[in-house]
Motif scaffolding. Sequence first.
Motif, short mmCIF file in Angstrom:
data_model
loop_
_atom_site.label_atom_id
_atom_site.label_comp_id
_atom_site.label_asym_id
_atom_site.label_seq_id
_atom_site.Cartn_x
_atom_site.Cartn_y
_atom_site.Cartn_z
N ALA A 84 0.83 -1.20 0.00
CA ALA A 84 0.00 0.00 0.00
C ALA A 84 0.87 1.26 0.00
CB ALA A 84 -0.92 0.00 1.22
N ALA A 85 1.98 1.22 0.76
CA ALA A 85 2.88 2.36 0.82
C ALA A 85 3.52 2.59 -0.55
CB ALA A 85 3.96 2.12 1.87
N LYS A 86 3.87 1.51 -1.21
CA LYS A 86 4.47 1.60 -2.53
C LYS A 86 3.47 2.17 -3.53
CE LYS A 86 6.96 -1.44 -5.68
NZ LYS A 86 7.21 -2.86 -5.95
N ARG A 87 2.20 1.68 -3.40
CA ARG A 87 1.16 2.13 -4.31
C ARG A 87 0.87 3.62 -4.11
NH1 ARG A 87 -2.26 -2.39 -4.26
NH2 ARG A 87 -2.98 -1.69 -2.26
N ARG A 88 0.87 4.06 -2.84
CA ARG A 88 0.64 5.48 -2.57
C ARG A 88 1.75 6.32 -3.18
NH1 ARG A 88 -1.20 3.66 2.42
NH2 ARG A 88 0.83 3.92 3.37
N ALA A 89 2.97 5.83 -3.11
CA ALA A 89 4.10 6.57 -3.67
C ALA A 89 3.95 6.70 -5.18
CB ALA A 89 5.41 5.88 -3.31
N ILE A 90 3.49 5.62 -5.83
CA ILE A 90 3.31 5.64 -7.28
C ILE A 90 2.16 6.57 -7.64
CG2 ILE A 90 2.57 4.24 -9.26
CD1 ILE A 90 4.12 1.90 -7.93
N GLU A 91 1.08 6.52 -6.83
CA GLU A 91 -0.08 7.38 -7.11
C GLU A 91 0.28 8.86 -6.98
OE1 GLU A 91 -3.25 5.95 -4.67
OE2 GLU A 91 -3.60 4.25 -6.00
N ARG A 92 1.15 9.18 -6.05
CA ARG A 92 1.57 10.57 -5.89
C ARG A 92 2.28 11.06 -7.15
NH1 ARG A 92 2.44 9.47 -0.50
NH2 ARG A 92 4.57 8.79 -0.85
N LYS A 93 3.00 10.16 -7.79
CA LYS A 93 3.76 10.48 -8.99
C LYS A 93 2.85 10.68 -10.20
CE LYS A 93 8.27 8.47 -9.96
NZ LYS A 93 8.91 7.14 -9.85
N PHE A 94 1.81 9.84 -10.26
CA PHE A 94 0.94 9.86 -11.43
C PHE A 94 -0.48 10.21 -11.01
CE2 PHE A 94 4.29 6.77 -12.22
CZ PHE A 94 4.83 7.24 -13.40
N ARG A 96 -4.09 11.56 -10.99
CA ARG A 96 -5.08 11.88 -12.01
C ARG A 96 -6.08 12.88 -11.43
NH1 ARG A 96 -6.46 7.05 -15.63
NH2 ARG A 96 -4.54 5.88 -15.65
N THR A 97 -6.62 13.71 -12.30
CA THR A 97 -7.59 14.69 -11.83
C THR A 97 -9.01 14.19 -12.05
OG1 THR A 97 -7.28 15.80 -13.94
CG2 THR A 97 -6.16 16.76 -12.04
N GLU A 98 -9.21 13.37 -13.08
CA GLU A 98 -10.59 12.87 -13.34
C GLU A 98 -10.86 11.69 -12.42
OE1 GLU A 98 -8.31 10.52 -16.55
OE2 GLU A 98 -8.01 12.26 -15.26
N GLN A 99 -12.16 11.49 -12.16
CA GLN A 99 -12.56 10.38 -11.29
C GLN A 99 -12.42 9.06 -12.02
OE1 GLN A 99 -16.53 11.33 -9.62
NE2 GLN A 99 -15.51 10.79 -7.71
N HIS A 100 -12.25 8.04 -11.24
CA HIS A 100 -12.22 6.69 -11.79
C HIS A 100 -13.59 6.39 -12.39
CE1 HIS A 100 -12.19 2.34 -11.92
NE2 HIS A 100 -10.89 2.39 -11.85
N PRO A 101 -13.64 5.83 -13.61
CA PRO A 101 -14.95 5.56 -14.24
C PRO A 101 -15.86 4.72 -13.35
CG PRO A 101 -13.13 4.65 -15.56
CD PRO A 101 -12.52 5.45 -14.44
#
Length: 104
Positions: A84-94, A96-101
């Motif tokens: 989860a920590a790794k995923r959060r780090a990746i999400e911070r990098k990429f 997105r502004t639009e909501q998940h479909p």
Amino acid sequence: MPNWEGSDRRSRLPADWPKRRLRVLRRDGGQCTALTEAGGRCISTATDVDHVRPGDDHSDSNLTSLCSYHHRIKSSREGAAALAAKRRAIERKFRRTEQHPGLL
Ligand SMILES: [Zn+2]
């Protein structure tokens, strides 16, 4: 030739690990120290000695006896937390502004 010896997690355990393991199992009465959801202590026989805080602290105070069931739960929780920590780090990098479909 790369030397892969020492890359295994198990090799980071101290040489006297079998002795420490037995000492901790004996200290805990051979019983799992995990607490059940009801608040009582797990009544299963301890088969595994686990690190309370993951890492290289192999002192008795950082070791506890667990049954294989609770050891598996704890290990997978630690694995999930790392993931989860790794995923959060990746999400911070990429970000997105639009909501998940799926959320629309
Ligand atoms: Zn248990």
